[in-house]
Design a protein around this motif. Structure first.
Motif, mmCIF file in Angstrom:
data_model
loop_
_atom_site.group_PDB
_atom_site.id
_atom_site.type_symbol
_atom_site.label_atom_id
_atom_site.label_comp_id
_atom_site.label_asym_id
_atom_site.label_seq_id
_atom_site.Cartn_x
_atom_site.Cartn_y
_atom_site.Cartn_z
ATOM 1 N N THR A 13 0.435 -1.167 0.042
ATOM 2 C CA THR A 13 -0.113 -0.384 -0.145
ATOM 3 C C THR A 13 0.996 1.427 -0.193
ATOM 4 O O THR A 13 1.587 1.153 0.020
ATOM 5 C CB THR A 13 -1.086 0.264 1.230
ATOM 6 N N GLN A 14 0.389 1.921 -0.270
ATOM 7 C CA GLN A 14 1.098 3.701 -0.764
ATOM 8 C C GLN A 14 0.742 4.164 1.592
ATOM 9 O O GLN A 14 -0.349 3.979 1.486
ATOM 10 C CB GLN A 14 0.668 4.497 -0.994
ATOM 11 N N SER A 81 -3.981 5.257 8.191
ATOM 12 C CA SER A 81 -3.462 6.286 7.419
ATOM 13 C C SER A 81 -1.788 5.207 7.752
ATOM 14 O O SER A 81 -1.461 6.162 8.640
ATOM 15 C CB SER A 81 -3.794 7.123 7.798
ATOM 16 N N THR A 82 -1.814 4.394 6.825
ATOM 17 C CA THR A 82 -0.621 3.811 7.635
ATOM 18 C C THR A 82 0.520 4.968 7.012
ATOM 19 O O THR A 82 0.621 5.919 6.753
ATOM 20 C CB THR A 82 -0.094 2.879 5.603
ATOM 21 N N LYS A 83 2.348 4.188 7.581
ATOM 22 C CA LYS A 83 3.035 4.665 7.897
ATOM 23 C C LYS A 83 4.130 3.930 7.145
ATOM 24 O O LYS A 83 3.785 2.528 7.291
ATOM 25 C CB LYS A 83 3.274 5.717 8.858
ATOM 26 N N LEU A 84 5.013 4.579 6.593
ATOM 27 C CA LEU A 84 6.258 3.679 6.782
ATOM 28 C C LEU A 84 6.885 2.492 7.237
ATOM 29 O O LEU A 84 6.892 1.429 7.336
ATOM 30 C CB LEU A 84 7.388 4.180 6.608
ATOM 31 N N GLU A 85 6.817 3.391 8.751
ATOM 32 C CA GLU A 85 7.422 2.329 9.818
ATOM 33 C C GLU A 85 5.888 0.744 10.113
ATOM 34 O O GLU A 85 6.341 0.064 10.828
ATOM 35 C CB GLU A 85 7.532 3.083 11.256
ATOM 36 N N ASP A 86 4.763 1.118 10.236
ATOM 37 C CA ASP A 86 4.027 0.034 10.369
ATOM 38 C C ASP A 86 4.241 -0.947 9.222
ATOM 39 O O ASP A 86 3.681 -3.050 9.353
ATOM 40 C CB ASP A 86 2.383 0.654 9.371
ATOM 41 N N SER A 87 5.316 -1.115 8.081
ATOM 42 C CA SER A 87 5.544 -2.552 7.189
ATOM 43 C C SER A 87 6.555 -2.977 8.315
ATOM 44 O O SER A 87 6.720 -2.660 8.761
ATOM 45 C CB SER A 87 6.604 -1.732 6.647
ATOM 46 N N ALA A 88 5.596 -4.648 8.221
ATOM 47 C CA ALA A 88 5.861 -5.837 9.047
ATOM 48 C C ALA A 88 5.021 -6.884 9.150
ATOM 49 O O ALA A 88 3.999 -6.620 7.709
ATOM 50 C CB ALA A 88 5.486 -5.133 10.526
ATOM 51 N N MET A 89 5.338 -7.837 9.472
ATOM 52 C CA MET A 89 4.232 -8.703 9.291
ATOM 53 C C MET A 89 3.165 -8.954 11.250
ATOM 54 O O MET A 89 3.751 -8.453 11.112
ATOM 55 C CB MET A 89 5.189 -10.578 10.166
ATOM 56 N N TYR A 90 2.242 -8.892 10.275
ATOM 57 C CA TYR A 90 0.364 -8.872 11.506
ATOM 58 C C TYR A 90 0.189 -10.446 11.430
ATOM 59 O O TYR A 90 -0.356 -10.757 10.169
ATOM 60 C CB TYR A 90 -0.455 -8.099 10.763
ATOM 61 N N GLY A 102 -3.697 -20.867 27.898
ATOM 62 C CA GLY A 102 -3.225 -19.247 28.029
ATOM 63 C C GLY A 102 -2.211 -19.782 26.480
ATOM 64 O O GLY A 102 -1.688 -18.595 25.222
ATOM 65 N N GLU A 103 -2.350 -20.453 25.713
ATOM 66 C CA GLU A 103 -1.759 -20.862 24.218
ATOM 67 C C GLU A 103 -2.839 -20.574 23.392
ATOM 68 O O GLU A 103 -4.403 -20.262 23.370
ATOM 69 C CB GLU A 103 -2.273 -22.767 24.343
ATOM 70 N N GLN A 104 -1.878 -19.680 22.543
ATOM 71 C CA GLN A 104 -2.600 -18.891 21.302
ATOM 72 C C GLN A 104 -2.085 -19.670 19.879
ATOM 73 O O GLN A 104 -0.611 -20.021 19.859
ATOM 74 C CB GLN A 104 -2.200 -17.697 20.779
ATOM 75 N N PHE A 105 -3.109 -19.939 19.360
ATOM 76 C CA PHE A 105 -2.529 -20.541 17.733
ATOM 77 C C PHE A 105 -2.692 -19.751 17.235
ATOM 78 O O PHE A 105 -3.180 -18.388 17.142
ATOM 79 C CB PHE A 105 -3.649 -20.759 17.472
ATOM 80 N N PHE A 106 -1.370 -18.657 15.820
ATOM 81 C CA PHE A 106 -1.204 -17.852 14.808
ATOM 82 C C PHE A 106 -1.420 -18.673 14.188
ATOM 83 O O PHE A 106 -1.345 -19.700 13.189
ATOM 84 C CB PHE A 106 0.401 -17.904 15.246
ATOM 85 N N GLY A 107 -1.915 -17.451 12.838
ATOM 86 C CA GLY A 107 -2.190 -17.930 11.547
ATOM 87 C C GLY A 107 -1.026 -17.535 10.821
ATOM 88 O O GLY A 107 0.232 -17.789 11.841
ATOM 89 N N PRO A 108 -0.655 -17.679 9.784
ATOM 90 C CA PRO A 108 0.208 -17.697 9.075
ATOM 91 C C PRO A 108 1.056 -16.719 8.701
ATOM 92 O O PRO A 108 2.182 -16.002 8.202
ATOM 93 C CB PRO A 108 -0.420 -18.311 7.070
ATOM 94 N N GLY A 109 0.016 -15.057 9.050
ATOM 95 C CA GLY A 109 0.624 -13.778 9.015
ATOM 96 C C GLY A 109 0.263 -13.420 7.895
ATOM 97 O O GLY A 109 -0.255 -14.035 6.543
ATOM 98 N N THR A 110 0.647 -11.490 7.515
ATOM 99 C CA THR A 110 -0.247 -11.013 6.317
ATOM 100 C C THR A 110 1.551 -10.193 6.421
ATOM 101 O O THR A 110 1.490 -9.448 6.992
ATOM 102 C CB THR A 110 -0.902 -10.128 6.368
ATOM 103 N N ARG A 111 1.981 -10.292 5.359
ATOM 104 C CA ARG A 111 3.172 -9.087 5.249
ATOM 105 C C ARG A 111 2.389 -7.933 4.681
ATOM 106 O O ARG A 111 2.005 -8.031 3.571
ATOM 107 C CB ARG A 111 4.208 -9.404 4.125
ATOM 108 N N LEU A 112 2.272 -6.376 5.657
ATOM 109 C CA LEU A 112 2.075 -5.500 4.958
ATOM 110 C C LEU A 112 3.581 -4.118 4.485
ATOM 111 O O LEU A 112 4.111 -4.330 5.258
ATOM 112 C CB LEU A 112 1.513 -5.078 6.150
ATOM 113 N N THR A 113 3.073 -4.147 3.098
ATOM 114 C CA THR A 113 4.873 -3.779 2.997
ATOM 115 C C THR A 113 3.789 -2.009 2.296
ATOM 116 O O THR A 113 3.399 -1.690 1.410
ATOM 117 C CB THR A 113 5.150 -4.074 1.729
ATOM 118 N N VAL A 114 4.659 -0.886 3.675
ATOM 119 C CA VAL A 114 4.068 0.723 3.076
ATOM 120 C C VAL A 114 5.299 1.220 2.396
ATOM 121 O O VAL A 114 6.476 1.439 2.216
ATOM 122 C CB VAL A 114 3.581 1.108 4.558
ATOM 123 N N LEU A 115 4.844 1.453 0.833
ATOM 124 C CA LEU A 115 5.838 2.601 0.116
ATOM 125 C C LEU A 115 5.583 4.109 0.686
ATOM 126 O O LEU A 115 4.389 4.021 0.520
ATOM 127 C CB LEU A 115 5.701 2.072 -1.148
#
Lengths: 115, 114
Positions: A13-14, A81-90, A102-115
Motif C-alpha cells: 500500500t501507499q 493512515s499507514t506509515k512507512l514504519e507500519d511495514s511488518a508481518m501482522y 494461555g495457549e495462543q494459536f497463530f495464523g500464517p501472517g500478512t506481510r504489509l509493505t508500506v511504500l
C-alpha cells in the motif's frame, strides 16, 4: 485440525492509505489477538479482544489502529493512515476462554509493505 | 529489560548433534509456551508447560519447566536440518491478573547443517 487463517498473505500500500487485514480465528475460541513483527525483530503485542471489546492494547496500538469482529467468524485489523514504519508481518492469534492455559494459536501472517 | 531471556541467541550445529536452548526469567509464569517460527511464517505452537518441574517430550524435543516456574529449556536430540528455525518462548503476562497478553523472548535462531 482447526487453524487460524489470514488474508491477504501480502499487502502493498501507499503511505497514508487505509488497509484492512483479515483473520478467521479458530471457531470455538473466545480471545483474539493481533501481533506484529518488524523484519528481524521480536514479535510485539498489539491488542487483545474478548466479548466484542478490546481487553488490552499496547502503546503501538494508537488511534490509527482499530479492530472489529464484524460477524461471527472474521476478526479484522484496520490501519487508517499507514506509515512507512507500519511495514511488518501482522499475525492474528486466538485462544480459548479463561479455563485455558494461555495457549495462543497463530495464523500464517500478512506481510504489509508500506511504500 | 527483557522479561524472558533466551539463550543462546544464535546456534549453528551439525546434523546429529544434541543441543539445549534456554528461556529464563526472574518472574514466575503460570505457563510457558514454546513456538517455532520459520522465515515469513507465523509462530507454530510446539508445547505448553504448566506445572513446575514438568517434562514434555515431542519426538526428539524435550521441554522442561523449572521447579519455580521461572525458566524452561528445550533439548533437541540428534538435530536434523528440518529443525532449523527460530525457537521462541512466551508466557502470559505475569504482572496482570487474567490478562491474556503473551510476553515473548527474542528467540534462539537455530541452524542445523547437513
Amino acid at each position: 485440525e482447526p487453524e487460524v487463517t489470514q488474508t491477504p498473505s501480502h499487502q502493498v500500500t501507499q503511505m497514508g492509505q487505509e488497509v484492512i487485514l483479515r483473520c478467521v480465528p479458530i471457531s470455538n475460541h473466545l480471545y483474539f489477538y493481533w501481533y506484529r513483527q518488524i523484519l528481524g525483530q521480536k514479535v510485539e503485542f498489539l491488542v487483545s479482544f474478548y466479548n466484542n471489546e478490546i481487553s488490552e492494547k499496547s502503546e503501538i496500538f494508537d488511534d490509527q489502529f482499530s479492530v472489529e469482529r464484524p460477524d461471527g467468524s472474521n476478526f479484522t485489523l484496520k490501519i487508517r493512515s499507514t506509515k512507512l514504519e507500519d511495514s511488518a508481518m501482522y499475525f492474528c492469534a486466538s485462544s480459548e476462554g479463561l479455563a485455558g492455559s494461555g495457549e495462543q494459536f497463530f495464523g500464517p501472517g500478512t506481510r504489509l509493505t508500506v511504500l | 529489560t527483557q522479561l524472558l531471556e533466551q539463550s543462546p541467541q544464535f546456534l549453528s550445529i551439525q546434523e546429529g548433534e544434541n543441543l539445549t536452548v534456554y528461556c529464563n526469567s526472574s518472574s514466575v509464569f503460570s505457563s510457558l509456551q514454546w513456538y517455532r517460527q520459520e522465515p515469513g511464517e507465523g509462530p507454530v505452537l510446539l508445547v505448553t508447560v504448566v506445572t513446575g518441574g514438568e517434562v514434555k517430550k515431542l519426538k526428539r524435543l524435550t521441554f522442561q519447566f523449572g521447579d519455580a516456574r521461572k525458566d524452561s529449556s528445550l533439548h533437541i536430540t540428534a538435530a536434523q536440518p528440518g529443525d532449523t528455525g527460530l525457537y521462541l518462548c512466551a508466557g502470559p503476562n505475569p504482572n496482570a491478573g487474567n490478562n491474556r497478553k503473551l510476553i515473548w523472548g527474542l528467540g534462539t535462531s537455530l541452524a542445523v547443517n547437513p
